[in-house]
Design a protein around this motif. Structure first.
Motif, PDB file in Angstrom:
ATOM      1  N   ALA A 137      19.523   7.672   4.945  1.00  0.00           N
ATOM      2  CA  ALA A 137      19.635   8.809   4.122  1.00  0.00           C
ATOM      3  C   ALA A 137      20.462   8.110   3.081  1.00  0.00           C
ATOM      4  CB  ALA A 137      20.142   9.933   4.689  1.00  0.00           C
ATOM      5  N   TRP A 138      19.957   8.443   1.694  1.00  0.00           N
ATOM      6  CA  TRP A 138      21.063   7.775   0.632  1.00  0.00           C
ATOM      7  C   TRP A 138      20.608   8.644  -0.799  1.00  0.00           C
ATOM      8  CZ3 TRP A 138      18.295   3.337  -2.459  1.00  0.00           C
ATOM      9  CH2 TRP A 138      17.139   3.356  -2.595  1.00  0.00           C
ATOM     10  N   THR A 139      21.467   8.122  -1.580  1.00  0.00           N
ATOM     11  CA  THR A 139      21.363   8.636  -3.119  1.00  0.00           C
ATOM     12  C   THR A 139      22.199   7.797  -3.845  1.00  0.00           C
ATOM     13  OG1 THR A 139      21.705  10.682  -4.183  1.00  0.00           O
ATOM     14  CG2 THR A 139      23.370   9.952  -2.760  1.00  0.00           C
ATOM     15  N   VAL A 140      21.767   7.730  -5.178  1.00  0.00           N
ATOM     16  CA  VAL A 140      22.264   7.072  -6.259  1.00  0.00           C
ATOM     17  C   VAL A 140      22.751   7.913  -7.318  1.00  0.00           C
ATOM     18  CG1 VAL A 140      20.075   6.624  -7.519  1.00  0.00           C
ATOM     19  CG2 VAL A 140      22.155   5.167  -7.861  1.00  0.00           C
ATOM     20  N   SER A 141      24.032   7.541  -7.756  1.00  0.00           N
ATOM     21  CA  SER A 141      24.655   8.534  -8.950  1.00  0.00           C
ATOM     22  C   SER A 141      25.099   7.328  -9.854  1.00  0.00           C
ATOM     23  CB  SER A 141      25.572   9.566  -8.381  1.00  0.00           C
ATOM     24  OG  SER A 141      26.858   8.671  -8.221  1.00  0.00           O
ATOM     25  N   GLY A 142      26.063   7.899 -11.021  1.00  0.00           N
ATOM     26  CA  GLY A 142      26.575   7.049 -11.934  1.00  0.00           C
ATOM     27  C   GLY A 142      27.491   6.173 -11.292  1.00  0.00           C
ATOM     28  N   PHE A 176      29.129  11.115  10.573  1.00  0.00           N
ATOM     29  CA  PHE A 176      28.076  11.618  10.031  1.00  0.00           C
ATOM     30  C   PHE A 176      26.959  10.837  10.095  1.00  0.00           C
ATOM     31  CE2 PHE A 176      31.435  14.140   7.919  1.00  0.00           C
ATOM     32  CZ  PHE A 176      31.130  15.345   8.100  1.00  0.00           C
ATOM     33  N   THR A 177      25.848  11.406  10.335  1.00  0.00           N
ATOM     34  CA  THR A 177      24.459  10.498  10.450  1.00  0.00           C
ATOM     35  C   THR A 177      23.543  11.514   9.585  1.00  0.00           C
ATOM     36  OG1 THR A 177      23.698  11.636  12.715  1.00  0.00           O
ATOM     37  CG2 THR A 177      24.709   9.301  12.320  1.00  0.00           C
ATOM     38  N   PRO A 178      23.540  11.455   8.074  1.00  0.00           N
ATOM     39  CA  PRO A 178      22.704  12.189   7.412  1.00  0.00           C
ATOM     40  C   PRO A 178      21.244  12.194   7.651  1.00  0.00           C
ATOM     41  CG  PRO A 178      24.363  11.366   6.213  1.00  0.00           C
ATOM     42  CD  PRO A 178      24.400  10.646   7.343  1.00  0.00           C
ATOM     43  N   SER A 179      20.271  13.168   7.746  1.00  0.00           N
ATOM     44  CA  SER A 179      19.108  13.064   7.827  1.00  0.00           C
ATOM     45  C   SER A 179      18.366  12.989   6.022  1.00  0.00           C
ATOM     46  CB  SER A 179      18.360  14.273   8.197  1.00  0.00           C
ATOM     47  OG  SER A 179      18.795  14.242   9.471  1.00  0.00           O
ATOM     48  N   GLY A 180      19.067  13.599   5.121  1.00  0.00           N
ATOM     49  CA  GLY A 180      18.701  13.412   3.824  1.00  0.00           C
ATOM     50  C   GLY A 180      19.952  13.325   3.040  1.00  0.00           C
ATOM     51  N   MET A 181      19.896  13.008   1.764  1.00  0.00           N
ATOM     52  CA  MET A 181      20.985  12.925   0.778  1.00  0.00           C
ATOM     53  C   MET A 181      20.617  12.968  -0.573  1.00  0.00           C
ATOM     54  SD  MET A 181      23.864   9.976   0.805  1.00  0.00           S
ATOM     55  CE  MET A 181      24.397  10.275   2.409  1.00  0.00           C
ATOM     56  N   THR A 182      21.411  13.555  -1.460  1.00  0.00           N
ATOM     57  CA  THR A 182      20.930  13.662  -3.007  1.00  0.00           C
ATOM     58  C   THR A 182      22.535  13.618  -3.672  1.00  0.00           C
ATOM     59  OG1 THR A 182      19.628  14.703  -4.643  1.00  0.00           O
ATOM     60  CG2 THR A 182      20.768  16.087  -3.132  1.00  0.00           C
TER      61      THR A 182
END
Length: 245
Positions: A137-142, A176-182
């Motif tokens: 689960a991952w995300t990208v920001s500035g 934490f082991t996230p299933s989804g991330m944003t």
């Protein structure tokens, strides 16, 4: 919105639409004004992970061949149609994101790596490599990439966009082991167990904002709301399915 007969998985959203991948690998789209059960099958089956920006929809597919597990990065206009293939290579696809005209995607074999490419084409480059093999689960920001660990340590990590493939990530949250991330410009949102959490990008502990959900999974955010899929949706006439919330 109840989705009888399907289990929605990966999801993306903006100010006008939500798109997600259903059980059969179709990319589906639903308008937000008004929100309703109307759904459009935008592209053919085979999708695994989806991302969206104002110009198009982007997704990863997997195809097992004699040379191993291969993947394709495809794209198409928001209105639908037959998409061209952008990238084909060896590996198991694990996730895709788009931000400011750049596509980022995860692939793994013996290890996981993150590649990037302009949405209008060009050459793919590797931004991070030699992560433990698997889907994150991952995300990208500035501020860079955030992702959740799948094995010990089960933490959330951060890595700057310009850190380079050999850089060491920093731990920003533990256990934490996230299933989804944003994320948006200020906050990282993620699903974990039966709850939805938010975490400030500038630092700070995660806080549960929604809890006692059956099985929250993938998650997306726009300027006004957070959306997530739930694999534990109710049943309709004996047919059980997931939900998009």
């Amino acid at each position: 919105v109840s989705m009888p007969g399907t289990i929605p998985s990966t999801i993306a959203a903006d100010e006008t639409s939500v798109v997600w991948v259903d059980t059969d690998g179709y990319v589906e789209s639903m308008p937000l004004a008004p929100v309703g059960p109307s759904r459009t099958y935008v592209f053919d089956e085979g999708a695994l992970f989806v991302a969206m920006d104002p110009a198009g929809i982007y997704w990863l597919t997997e195809a097992n061949t004699q040379t191993g597990a291969n993947y394709a990065l495809d794209s198409g206009a928001r209105a639908g149609g037959s998409p061209p293939s952008r990238v084909q290579s060896v590996g198991i696809p694990a996730g895709i994101l788009v931000r400011d005209g750049i596509l980022y995607w995860q692939v793994y074999n013996d290890a996981t790596w993150i590649d990037a490419m302009q949405t209008d084409g060009g050459t793919a480059t590797t931004l991070a490599s030699d992560l433990p093999a698997g889907e994150y689960a991952w995300t990208v920001s500035g501020a860079g990439f955030y992702w959740g660990g799948m094995t010990d340590p089960i933490d959330i990590f951060h890595l700057g966009l310009d850190a380079g493939p050999d850089a060491s990530p920093a731990v920003v949250a533990t256990d934490f082991t996230p299933s989804g991330m944003t994320s948006d410009e200020t906050t990282v949102y993620f699903t974990n167990d039966n709850a939805v959490y938010e975490m400030p990008i500038g630092g700070g502990a995660p806080t549960a904002v929604v809890w006692r959900e059956p099985s929250p999974n993938q998650i997306a955010v726009d300027d006004t709301s957070v959306y997530w899929t739930d694999r534990g949706g109710g049943c309709d006439g004996g047919t059980c399915g997931g939900r998009v919330l």
